[in-house]
Design an enzyme around this catalytic site. Sequence first.
Site, mmCIF file in Angstrom:
data_model
loop_
_atom_site.group_PDB
_atom_site.id
_atom_site.type_symbol
_atom_site.label_atom_id
_atom_site.label_comp_id
_atom_site.label_asym_id
_atom_site.label_seq_id
_atom_site.Cartn_x
_atom_site.Cartn_y
_atom_site.Cartn_z
ATOM 1 N N LEU A 114 1.020 -1.211 0.131
ATOM 2 C CA LEU A 114 -0.171 0.054 0.006
ATOM 3 C C LEU A 114 0.894 1.240 -0.170
ATOM 4 C CD1 LEU A 114 -2.767 -0.880 2.714
ATOM 5 C CD2 LEU A 114 -3.033 -0.569 0.304
ATOM 6 N N LYS A 147 -6.048 -0.594 10.042
ATOM 7 C CA LYS A 147 -4.797 -1.190 9.356
ATOM 8 C C LYS A 147 -4.344 -2.127 10.339
ATOM 9 C CE LYS A 147 -0.935 -0.281 6.230
ATOM 10 N NZ LYS A 147 0.022 -1.152 6.535
ATOM 11 N N ARG A 168 2.455 -13.632 1.909
ATOM 12 C CA ARG A 168 2.865 -12.871 0.651
ATOM 13 C C ARG A 168 4.216 -12.992 0.138
ATOM 14 N NH1 ARG A 168 1.147 -7.333 1.162
ATOM 15 N NH2 ARG A 168 1.435 -7.292 3.057
ATOM 16 N N GLU A 204 -5.107 -11.051 7.035
ATOM 17 C CA GLU A 204 -4.256 -10.644 7.824
ATOM 18 C C GLU A 204 -4.309 -11.681 9.060
ATOM 19 O OE1 GLU A 204 -0.943 -7.820 8.166
ATOM 20 O OE2 GLU A 204 -2.562 -8.070 6.599
ATOM 21 N N CYS A 483 21.562 -2.190 49.565
ATOM 22 C CA CYS A 483 20.132 -1.831 49.215
ATOM 23 C C CYS A 483 20.275 -0.180 49.135
ATOM 24 C CB CYS A 483 19.141 -2.161 50.479
ATOM 25 S SG CYS A 483 17.473 -1.242 50.071
ATOM 26 N N CYS A 507 13.891 -2.246 56.463
ATOM 27 C CA CYS A 507 14.115 -1.448 55.181
ATOM 28 C C CYS A 507 12.748 -0.619 54.959
ATOM 29 C CB CYS A 507 14.321 -2.458 53.925
ATOM 30 S SG CYS A 507 14.191 -1.430 52.349
#
Length: 852
Positions: A114, A147, A168, A204, A483, A507
């Site tokens: 296309l 598309k 294709r 497709e 850490c 922590c």
Amino acid sequence: MVPAAPASAAHAQTGDALAGDAAAGGASTADVPPDVRARADALRAQLQAHNRAYYEEDAPTVEDSVYDGLFIELQQLEAQWPALLTPDSPTQRVGGAPSGRFGTVTHRVPMRSLANAFSEGDVQAFDRRLKSLLDLQGEQDYSATPKLDGLAATLRYENGVLVEGATRGDGITGENITANLRTVRGVPERLKGPAPAVLEVRGEVLMLKDDFLALNAAQEARGEKRFANPRNAAAGSLRQLDARITAQRPLTFYAYGVGEIAGEAPASGTDTSIPPAGQTADLAPGGTAESAASGTGPVSGWQPAGPSVVPTHQHALLMWLGTLGFLPPPGAARVHGVSGMLDFYRSIGHARATLPYAIDGVVYQLDDRALQQQAGFVARAPRFALAHKYAAEEAVTTLNDIFVQVGRTGVLTPVARLEPVFVGGVNVSNATLHNEDEIRRKHLLIGDRVIVRRAGDVIPEVVSAVLEQRPATARIFHMPTQCPVCGSAVQRLPDEANWRCVGGLFCSAQRKRALWHFAHRRAMDIDGLGDVLVEQLVDRDLVHEPADLYRLDAETLQNLPRMGQKSAANLLAAIDGSRRPPLERFLFALGIRAVGEEAARVLARAFGDLDTFLQADWTTLLQQKADAVKENERRRARGEAPLPVPLDGIGPEIIGSVSAFLGEAHNRDSIAHLRAAGVDPRPVAGRSGAFGASLSSQAGSAGEGTVMLQLSDDHVANAADAGKVVAGVTNGYTTEGGSVASLAGLSEPAHTSITAGEVAPPAGMAAGDWAAALARQPFAGQSIVVTGTLSRLTRDQAETMIRELGGRPAGSVSGKTAFVLAGEHAGSKLTKARTLGISVISEEDFFNQLGN
């Protein structure tokens, strides 16, 4: 759409190139400046290499925008210097050559690409050229479709039966993948209605976004290569040498046009066999399961076509293909003039991020197929069609730095700090890099130019580095040895990809996230305790562990920013109301690594109460589970029914994680502190102590090799059946039949967890009806998805009802979904359900089912 190059690579001509065919003759190559000739040669070489990677290897090396730029530059050079134009130029050819792994198919009608448009001006120019070429007056009708981003394929039917399928390829010759295409949804073995004796259908093959994410997760779990995007996943799946692999991949074929037609004469005039389509079709990937299913038995629907069977207009052709058993492109519409095309473009663009499939534009075609033939073709594309592209969902930016986040379970996650870039409809400045191995696999260095992708609701990701643009100053990233939040050591276990901080609740990063998780609505459900408030409580040293939440008072809370008297009272009420959670929510709230909601639910139903859970011998349980699995392997080999397995659905990793969690004294202390603060999880009715007692009290007395088993609804229909189940197997697994006294505590069905008086009836439902529904278990064994906004229930309430009525709430739609309960504003889950032909019911229908 017309036969096109796969959308994501934009391998096509620009709209301006439609002005005419390439000039013949003209100046010789000697007239072309050497630097221009060298640049054209370089562009051709690059584009050919990218074509090979994209079409033949299913592994693109550059993002779409880079390819488009190279392609347009070469096109402009060839237009300025016609002597540079050669028949084998990438601007004159479609796709890539067949791979050689499959047999070849020569297309009777070439599969062209296309032309592209990138602006409204390009679309206006396209319309003007067609009117001038065909001497047309006034606005024209166009067929418009999204598309779709997949792999172009063609199907050949003879006398209504599929005889050949191909890719294709280069537009002239493709690969014969008939066996693989037969496994794809939307490819009927036999046509369902009248059609020509020979009919080629083009379309497709694609993979939906959710299916792509699931496939990549499975690939990663197996240690296999991840696919770059849904298009490449579809292409890689479709081009497998073993069709059984293709059959396992969730692929769908959407028909957008026809190739060779034989056995009938083209109709003249306006087609009247198909009702005119004046509205846009549903953007869900349309069609039904019945229309997509392959036919079996004799050809019942096909019959030789009359002269007017093939519609004379493109939009009607798409609808006609639907009657033959194909899926037309979702969202297909007939539009009027330039304004109609641009309105369609904007409408699809607005919905693009929520679509379940990937697109990168829309396609316009003259609706009148007779005018299409008059317009004809240029070298590689039709003059009567145009692809109008959206902004790329991939972009190139700079990886400025990599920082590390610490999660609530201590996982250190590297995150890319990017030069902000607009991609997929949002500005992206950060993207997760998952773990150190992923950074090494992608060869990422700080300072690299990188490709960033975002498709729809997919989380932004760094795809790869652009190695050709790597600066000399780029540097390697190293995971920290401490850490970054608390300074504790970090460690990486041999079987894990992640580094973890060992600091635990010491922590603050883990503490904050652990508290936020604890308060989550699916855990303890403490409304009002969000991220900001958790940060304040931790930063001010007011909360160190979950039990501290239950010691907060109004005065303390009111001293926090933006926390007034009413807000403080509401939060304290929510905290107080969370003291009696269901056991499964409490276990989930603890934040045990790998224990999600479903695992917590299984554990709660198995052990029944918190004390039994805490007393379990996890080492023994793990061995019993392994023994049961081995015994079932032997039983399968002998053709015997398998035995139930302890904690079915809970694997060794989760058991090990629970064992490790409870093996830490501070975690048991945290649970004890919660109980001391008045938190008392509700036991599961009918299950209290049963499973755990049998595990802990009987493990020592059972004979060597004994398998202590949890019973489930799959193996025990009711309590009376329990004694008939093989409950223990001893001495080499030779004992069969009979009841076993050690399993007396397990004689109830595992899911007999709710009585009529334990869960309040839903709003508007009589207590008697609710009790009857609980007894009947109308959703037993069904996987059910809830989506959208319901009027009578919250989503959590609906999912709780489904569980209590025997069903399993699922987070995503799949082929195993029984039905989807859809409310207002339902999104991609509803769309996917329609795609798969899954039943969709309203809230009213849902309650009607309870009353049956």
